[in-house]
Design a protein around this motif. Structure first.
Motif, mmCIF file in Angstrom:
data_model
loop_
_atom_site.group_PDB
_atom_site.id
_atom_site.type_symbol
_atom_site.label_atom_id
_atom_site.label_comp_id
_atom_site.label_asym_id
_atom_site.label_seq_id
_atom_site.Cartn_x
_atom_site.Cartn_y
_atom_site.Cartn_z
ATOM 1 N N VAL A 1 -18.796 -13.339 32.681
ATOM 2 C CA VAL A 1 -18.598 -11.983 32.163
ATOM 3 C C VAL A 1 -18.675 -12.000 30.635
ATOM 4 O O VAL A 1 -19.336 -11.150 30.026
ATOM 5 N N TRP B 1 -13.017 -0.456 30.068
ATOM 6 C CA TRP B 1 -13.420 -1.869 30.105
ATOM 7 C C TRP B 1 -13.907 -2.265 31.488
ATOM 8 O O TRP B 1 -14.824 -3.062 31.616
ATOM 9 N N CYS C 1 -17.164 -2.145 25.324
ATOM 10 C CA CYS C 1 -17.598 -1.152 26.314
ATOM 11 C C CYS C 1 -18.115 0.079 25.553
ATOM 12 O O CYS C 1 -17.761 0.309 24.396
ATOM 13 N N LEU D 1 -17.643 -1.720 32.150
ATOM 14 C CA LEU D 1 -18.478 -2.801 31.652
ATOM 15 C C LEU D 1 -18.355 -4.025 32.557
ATOM 16 O O LEU D 1 -19.345 -4.708 32.829
ATOM 17 N N LEU D 2 -17.159 -4.283 33.063
ATOM 18 C CA LEU D 2 -16.967 -5.379 34.014
ATOM 19 C C LEU D 2 -17.822 -5.152 35.256
ATOM 20 O O LEU D 2 -18.471 -6.086 35.746
ATOM 21 N N VAL E 1 -21.462 -9.996 28.296
ATOM 22 C CA VAL E 1 -21.143 -9.063 27.213
ATOM 23 C C VAL E 1 -21.828 -9.496 25.922
ATOM 24 O O VAL E 1 -22.379 -8.671 25.194
ATOM 25 N N LEU F 1 -14.721 -7.295 26.874
ATOM 26 C CA LEU F 1 -14.896 -6.094 27.702
ATOM 27 C C LEU F 1 -14.287 -4.865 27.029
ATOM 28 O O LEU F 1 -14.909 -3.803 26.980
#
Length: 152
Positions: free
Chosen positions: A51, A135, A129, A138-139, A55, A125
């Motif tokens: 993750v 957040w 975002c 975005l995850l 990002v 995150l």
């Protein structure tokens, strides 16, 4: 990226990330304690790292971050997350290792890797975002990209 996500572990990762975003140490400790066994813990760490990498790539529109950019981000993460006791040098080591494909536990002690994986992912995150999103949105995008990527 890690390839396929272990969806029995994903809710545990999400809870740990939520604890960090909420700056709730007791909740984070409880979330980390919910991982049963080494295999679940490793899957969780791999997902959190993937993750973070997503990002970073998204932030740079698919380009790799430079060492200088990673060092700057590490300083920002350490400053924002000093409540949990992370230092910019260890955040930088973590990011550099993960970004280069080096096993992070070969660079840092495992007890630090565990905290750093979730602190870094949660911070990235929450910090990056899109405006007007949470957040976890975005995850969700990161997880969709991880699932769609070829396994390595």
């Amino acid at each position: 990226m890690v390839g396929k996500i272990d969806f029995s572990v994903e809710p545990l990762v999400r809870e740990a990330l939520g604890a960090v975003v909420g700056k709730d140490l007791a909740r984070l400790q409880q979330a980390l304690g919910a991982f049963t066994g080494d295999e679940a813990a490793i899957h969780g760490l791999n997902l959190a790292t993937a993750v973070s990498l997503y990002v970073l790539y998204d932030l740079n529109e698919g380009a790799r971050s430079t060492n200088e950019e990673l060092a700057e981000i590490a300083g920002e993460v350490a400053t924002a997350e000093k409540w949990v006791g992370v230092a910019d040098d260890e955040v930088n080591k973590y990011l550099q290792a993960a970004h280069s494909g080096t096993r992070v536990d070969q660079i840092l002690p495992m007890e630090r890797v565990i905290i750093l994986a979730y602190v870094i992912a949660a911070n990235l995150l929450a910090s990056y975002c899109d405006e007007g999103e949470h957040w976890w949105d975005l995850l969700d995008r990161a997880e969709a990209a991880i699932e769609a990527s070829p396994e390595r």
